[in-house]
Design a protein around this motif. Structure first.
Motif, PDB file in Angstrom:
ATOM      1  N   GLU A 116     -11.394  -2.086 -22.245  1.00 26.83           N
ATOM      2  CA  GLU A 116     -10.988  -0.403 -22.133  1.00 26.83           C
ATOM      3  C   GLU A 116      -9.964  -0.169 -23.231  1.00 26.83           C
ATOM      4  O   GLU A 116     -10.292   1.070 -24.150  1.00 26.83           O
ATOM      5  CB  GLU A 116     -10.527   0.122 -20.950  1.00 26.83           C
ATOM      6  N   ASN A 168      -5.380  11.283  -6.261  1.00 23.60           N
ATOM      7  CA  ASN A 168      -5.411  11.203  -7.649  1.00 23.60           C
ATOM      8  C   ASN A 168      -6.666  10.439  -8.348  1.00 23.60           C
ATOM      9  O   ASN A 168      -6.348   9.569  -9.042  1.00 23.60           O
ATOM     10  CB  ASN A 168      -3.997  10.513  -7.901  1.00 23.60           C
ATOM     11  N   THR A 181     -12.604   9.639  -7.967  1.00 18.13           N
ATOM     12  CA  THR A 181     -12.594  10.299  -9.433  1.00 18.13           C
ATOM     13  C   THR A 181     -14.110  11.307  -9.648  1.00 18.13           C
ATOM     14  O   THR A 181     -14.976  10.558  -9.674  1.00 18.13           O
ATOM     15  CB  THR A 181     -12.458   9.319 -10.589  1.00 18.13           C
ATOM     16  N   GLU A 217      -4.601   2.893 -13.037  1.00 18.23           N
ATOM     17  CA  GLU A 217      -5.247   3.158 -12.027  1.00 18.23           C
ATOM     18  C   GLU A 217      -5.950   2.118 -11.096  1.00 18.23           C
ATOM     19  O   GLU A 217      -6.202   2.347  -9.787  1.00 18.23           O
ATOM     20  CB  GLU A 217      -6.444   4.125 -12.309  1.00 18.23           C
ATOM     21  N   ILE A 218      -6.136   0.928 -11.734  1.00 19.25           N
ATOM     22  CA  ILE A 218      -6.866  -0.099 -10.800  1.00 19.25           C
ATOM     23  C   ILE A 218      -5.919  -1.483 -10.720  1.00 19.25           C
ATOM     24  O   ILE A 218      -5.873  -1.857  -9.572  1.00 19.25           O
ATOM     25  CB  ILE A 218      -8.320  -0.392 -11.487  1.00 19.25           C
ATOM     26  N   ALA A 233      -8.685   2.936  -6.904  1.00 19.06           N
ATOM     27  CA  ALA A 233      -9.415   2.347  -7.979  1.00 19.06           C
ATOM     28  C   ALA A 233     -10.583   3.340  -8.495  1.00 19.06           C
ATOM     29  O   ALA A 233     -11.585   2.700  -8.538  1.00 19.06           O
ATOM     30  CB  ALA A 233     -10.099   1.121  -7.448  1.00 19.06           C
ATOM     31  N   ARG A 234     -10.207   4.580  -8.765  1.00 20.68           N
ATOM     32  CA  ARG A 234     -11.162   5.433  -9.280  1.00 20.68           C
ATOM     33  C   ARG A 234     -12.449   5.726  -8.431  1.00 20.68           C
ATOM     34  O   ARG A 234     -13.410   6.213  -8.922  1.00 20.68           O
ATOM     35  CB  ARG A 234     -11.846   5.000 -10.583  1.00 20.68           C
ATOM     36  N   ASN A 256     -13.055  13.588 -14.446  1.00 18.40           N
ATOM     37  CA  ASN A 256     -13.738  12.595 -15.797  1.00 18.40           C
ATOM     38  C   ASN A 256     -13.597  13.523 -16.966  1.00 18.40           C
ATOM     39  O   ASN A 256     -13.083  13.099 -18.137  1.00 18.40           O
ATOM     40  CB  ASN A 256     -14.858  11.967 -15.104  1.00 18.40           C
ATOM     41  N   GLY A 299       0.924   3.576  -2.458  1.00 18.13           N
ATOM     42  CA  GLY A 299       0.353   4.572  -3.261  1.00 18.13           C
ATOM     43  C   GLY A 299       1.081   5.064  -4.141  1.00 18.13           C
ATOM     44  O   GLY A 299       2.123   4.625  -4.793  1.00 18.13           O
ATOM     45  N   LEU A 300       0.841   6.479  -4.499  1.00 12.60           N
ATOM     46  CA  LEU A 300       1.266   7.352  -5.458  1.00 12.60           C
ATOM     47  C   LEU A 300       2.732   7.545  -5.447  1.00 12.60           C
ATOM     48  O   LEU A 300       3.177   7.999  -4.322  1.00 12.60           O
ATOM     49  CB  LEU A 300       0.545   8.447  -5.653  1.00 12.60           C
ATOM     50  N   GLN A 310       0.977  -1.120  -0.012  1.00 13.16           N
ATOM     51  CA  GLN A 310       0.045  -0.087  -0.066  1.00 13.16           C
ATOM     52  C   GLN A 310       0.727   1.133  -0.119  1.00 13.16           C
ATOM     53  O   GLN A 310       0.571   2.202   0.859  1.00 13.16           O
ATOM     54  CB  GLN A 310      -0.980   0.170   1.138  1.00 13.16           C
ATOM     55  N   THR A 319      -5.050   5.095   0.182  1.00 10.13           N
ATOM     56  CA  THR A 319      -5.286   4.112  -0.646  1.00 10.13           C
ATOM     57  C   THR A 319      -6.245   3.167  -0.587  1.00 10.13           C
ATOM     58  O   THR A 319      -6.595   2.020  -0.988  1.00 10.13           O
ATOM     59  CB  THR A 319      -3.750   3.402  -0.812  1.00 10.13           C
ATOM     60  N   GLU A 320      -7.232   3.533   0.584  1.00 15.04           N
ATOM     61  CA  GLU A 320      -8.216   2.479   1.252  1.00 15.04           C
ATOM     62  C   GLU A 320      -9.523   3.266   1.468  1.00 15.04           C
ATOM     63  O   GLU A 320      -9.403   4.555   1.689  1.00 15.04           O
ATOM     64  CB  GLU A 320      -7.882   1.561   2.336  1.00 15.04           C
ATOM     65  N   ARG A 341      -4.656   3.166 -18.916  1.00 20.05           N
ATOM     66  CA  ARG A 341      -5.022   4.004 -17.800  1.00 20.05           C
ATOM     67  C   ARG A 341      -5.852   2.942 -16.694  1.00 20.05           C
ATOM     68  O   ARG A 341      -5.542   3.107 -15.309  1.00 20.05           O
ATOM     69  CB  ARG A 341      -6.385   5.046 -18.055  1.00 20.05           C
ATOM     70  N   SER A 361      -2.597  -1.225  -8.818  1.00 17.86           N
ATOM     71  CA  SER A 361      -3.126  -0.931  -7.292  1.00 17.86           C
ATOM     72  C   SER A 361      -3.467  -2.342  -6.659  1.00 17.86           C
ATOM     73  O   SER A 361      -3.182  -2.430  -5.596  1.00 17.86           O
ATOM     74  CB  SER A 361      -3.857   0.274  -7.338  1.00 17.86           C
ATOM     75  N   LYS A 362      -4.235  -2.971  -7.267  1.00 17.14           N
ATOM     76  CA  LYS A 362      -4.659  -4.273  -6.657  1.00 17.14           C
ATOM     77  C   LYS A 362      -3.489  -5.304  -6.392  1.00 17.14           C
ATOM     78  O   LYS A 362      -3.728  -5.921  -5.484  1.00 17.14           O
ATOM     79  CB  LYS A 362      -5.827  -4.979  -7.476  1.00 17.14           C
ATOM     80  N   GLN A 409     -17.155   5.140 -17.156  1.00 15.58           N
ATOM     81  CA  GLN A 409     -16.292   6.118 -16.460  1.00 15.58           C
ATOM     82  C   GLN A 409     -17.373   7.192 -15.945  1.00 15.58           C
ATOM     83  O   GLN A 409     -17.055   7.822 -14.770  1.00 15.58           O
ATOM     84  CB  GLN A 409     -15.166   6.697 -17.269  1.00 15.58           C
TER      85      GLN A 409
END
Lengths: 420, 334
Positions: A413, B244, B252, A386-387, B248-249, B257, A240-241, A238, B158-159, A382, A390-391, B69
């Motif tokens: 996507e 950001n 957002t 983004e997903i 997981a969005r 978007n 992060g960025l 975890q 992040t959570e 993307r 991270s997972k 999205q």
């Protein structure tokens, strides 16, 4: 009657705005106050490297009185480039295919000749980064690969393999439970990690113009990052960025987890140097997958499609001829970037102390694998950025099956963004 | 005389600056935005032709990535609106009430202090909260672990729901001063005689707030709610810089978007259609609030009258001693 009048006012306003949005597609010659032909050059070098490019531009302007390069350094230079007319633009390899398909840049073979250069003056990695469908669409400027920084107080020799990383981690953990071998970020530079692991496992992500992530081999390859966090625990979870760099820069006295190594972008060199001084080591990316390879991105000097005027073309060629003189381009190496111009690389090799980072990274050029050249690359990546990634580094229980489901969504996507 | 031509022209001259600004800075951009949304407009290539409602269909086509999205961002924006509007209104009202009860010299001081955060840029605010809530060695985690409240660091950024929590408190800290200032000014306008009358009627602080303060500041409160809802819809800087858009969005926002669709995805036409849909949703939400306010306003006086007559008819209330009366005799309030 009144309705008509108001209608007329509205229609005129809309027409005025519509007209304002339309423009001439062809760039015309701009003349400077002293009669020179102006070359409008836009780039995104707003960081520490900006002043090195400015030096090259200034030196060119002082060297002759026929042309003047007018440089714009903009943080959002792609947006500016899309909405205005320029004669020369810095482009990332990742955006090359998009701008070719959008007909915004033109092939540069004739410019190369006009500048007195030839393709064999460049490293193959630079040429590969600038070539699409066997056509050269830009002058290779540099490659900025994933780079290893390490703390020489903890790391005596740069780890070259995954096993080296595990050994280093064991040593680090035995001395301090908060000290790890490295940090894997949750987001940020993760597409370098994704391309690197694909390259090291010889996986081609491109398929029919889009990125096909839903490959069993790729899922296996990606799971190594999950294992690094949850199985071998060589990275904290975890983060992060930009976690890879933040963890490397973490002051242990401030609490939190620290990393002995950072696999990160070369643009962090100055910041890392400030913190570690002479204890900062630089190395190549270790072999984490089946083979040795590194990934990253490349800067390319591209010529916009609107450049048709003879005098402007001559000016562009004159500037590029000047820039690719090794004593000029070596300024760019001083900024930390690794030029792909062979004669300049020779100068860098001769003086590794001055060009510390470039001298180290040029060793990675032979292992550099170009990123997939696809339309809308950033958007196609993307979902992974983004997903998925991270997972990988945050879900301890993530299985390969669950990862495959995510990779299928990422592929869908990517397919839609590719316009296929 | 009032309808003579010269009078009309003079009147036109006076409203001309407003009309010009209205046309140039509001109507024309809106119409142009609508026009773009009806075209296949790419930021790089310009207008590739009229496509009618195709961009809108793309947004509402469940198989389209733009739909996924957009709906995700819309949901996130509504979540933020739901969690941010109540504290932004209630806490600012609470602060305003506190400040209103301070001596006038302190009032100015604290009003300035609380408003100060509003003057800070979102970049600086985000940097502060990133430092505070960094999972790895951030101030809050260090504090929690030092005090043995938690054994392992909380992944604030992040959570979920922690990420929303950080975005929420950074927003509250950053913008609370603006709403508070509006409430402070509204409280200043409340006629002191009303409080005196309420005192005479034996109203306690809560009742004075409920029956005097709240009705008197109702219009300002309505304005604050509407502007806060609109501001919540425009969530961008905090989620862009602190989370950001992740994890997981999940943070957002709609604006993020749209920004991404236009500038990274090059889809100016689809982005404009998203902006128009967002504008329509905001108009509907604001319209509903406006309707609710009108309804409350029209119902309000009746309820007020009913309450007053009820009180006067209730002998127990009429004869009951006021809170600060002893044995039916009024004493000095301490």
């Amino acid at each position: 009657m009144y309705k008509k009048k108001w209608g007329l006012v509205l229609a005129t306003s809309v027409l005025a705005f519509s007209m304002a949005a339309c423009g001439d597609d062809e760039s015309e010659e701009s003349t400077g106050s002293n009669g020179t032909t102006q070359i409008k050059f836009i780039n995104g070098f707003t960081g520490g490297d900006g002043s090195y490019m400015t030096k090259i531009v200034d030196d060119f302007n002082e060297s002759q009185d026929e042309f003047e390069v007018v440089q714009s350094q903009e943080p959002d230079h792609y947006t500016k480039f899309k909405s205005s007319q320029y004669d020369l633009v810095i482009m990332h390899e990742s955006n090359l295919e998009t701008y070719i398909q959008d007909q915004m840049i033109q092939p540069v073979s004739s410019f190369l000749e006009g500048a007195g250069l030839s393709e064999d003056e460049f490293h193959p990695a630079g040429l590969a980064a600038s070539t699409v469908n066997d056509e050269l669409y830009g002058f290779p400027l540099d490659i900025h690969p994933l780079t290893m920084f390490f703390n020489e107080e903890v790391v005596s020799e740069a780890p070259a393999t995954y096993e080296d990383l595990v050994t280093l981690n064991n040593e680090a953990q035995s001395s301090d439970p908060n000290l790890y071998a490295l940090g894997i970020p949750g987001s940020g530079l993760v597409e370098f990690y994704i391309n690197m692991i694909a390259a090291q496992n010889d996986i081609d992500l491109e398929q029919d113009g889009y990125l096909n992530f839903a490959q069993e081999d790729f899922a296996d390859a990606l799971m190594i990052f999950h294992d690094m966090v949850f199985e071998d625990e060589i990275s904290p979870a975890q983060l992060g960025l930009d976690g890879e760099f933040q963890t490397f820069m973490k002051n242990p006295e401030g609490g939190g987890k620290q990393a002995a190594i950072a696999l990160t972008g070369p643009w962090y060199f100055q910041a890392a140097k400030e913190q570690y001084g002479d204890n900062l080591g630089i190395g190549s990316i270790p072999q984490i997958g089946d083979g040795t390879a590194t990934a990253g991105n490349a800067h390319i000097l591209a010529v916009p499609s609107n450049v048709q005027d003879g005098a402007v073309k001559e000016g562009v060629e004159a500037f590029l001829g000047f820039l690719y003189e090794p004593e000029n381009l070596v300024n760019w190496a001083e900024s930390g970037q690794t030029p792909t111009h062979l004669a300049t690389l020779d100068l860098v090799s001769e003086d590794p102390e001055t060009y510390e980072l470039a001298a180290q990274n040029l060793e990675q050029l032979d292992d550099y694998v170009s990123m997939p050249h696809v339309y809308n690359y950033g958007e196609q990546m993307r979902y992974m950025n983004e997903i998925v990634f991270s997972k990988l580094v945050s879900e301890a229980g993530l299985t390969k099956e669950a990862l495959m489901t995510e990779l299928e969504m990422a592929t869908e996507e990517a397919r839609q963004f590719s316009g296929q | 005389m009032y309808h003579s031509k010269s009078t009309k022209y003079k009147a036109l001259l006076f409203i001309a600056p407003f009309l010009a600004c209205f046309l140039i800075f509001w109507l024309a951009p809106v119409l142009y935005g609508i026009w773009i949304s009806l075209n296949d407009y790419k930021l790089s290539m310009g207008n590739l032709g009229f496509v009618g409602l195709e961009n809108y269909k793309t947004i509402f086509d469940t198989g389209s990535v733009y739909h996924t999205q957009f709906m995700n961002a819309l949901k996130n924006t509504f979540v933020f609106m739901a969690i941010s509007v109540p504290p932004l209104v209630l806490i600012s009202l609470g602060l305003a009430l506190l400040i209103d009860n301070l001596p006038s010299k302190l009032k100015v001081f604290f009003r300035t202090i609380f408003f100060l955060s509003y003057a800070i840029s979102v970049t600086a605010v985000s940097a502060i909260f990133l430092w505070l809530f960094n999972a790895n060695g951030g101030f809050v985690n260090n504090l929690l672990m030092t005090m043995n409240i938690t054994n392992s660091p909380v992944n604030w950024l992040t959570e979920q729901p922690y990420a929303w929590f950080v975005v929420l408190i950074s927003t509250v800290w950053w913008t609370i001063g603006f709403n508070m200032l509006l409430f402070v000014n509204a409280l200043d306008e409340v006629d002191g005689a009303l409080y005196e009358a309420a005192d005479l009627d034996g109203a306690n602080s809560f009742k004075k707030f409920l029956y005097v303060t709240l009705p008197e500041i109702r219009n300002v409160a309505f304005f604050v709610i509407i502007t806060t809802v609109i501001a919540s819809f425009n969530l961008y800087g905090q989620t862009m810089l602190i989370t950001n858009g992740g994890p997981a969005r999940s943070t957002t926002s709609l604006i993020m978007n749209i920004n991404h669709t236009v500038f990274s995805g090059n889809q100016l036409g689809i982005g404009s259609a998203m902006a128009i849909v967002m504008g329509v949703i905001m108009t509907v939400v604001t319209g509903l609030q406006y309707w609710a306010n009108l309804k409350i306003n029209s119902d309000g006086p009746k309820r007020k009258r009913k309450g007053r007559s009820k009180k006067s008819e209730d002998p127990a209330l009429v004869n009951a001693p006021l809170p600060y009366q002893v044995d039916g005799k009024e004493t000095m309030k301490k």
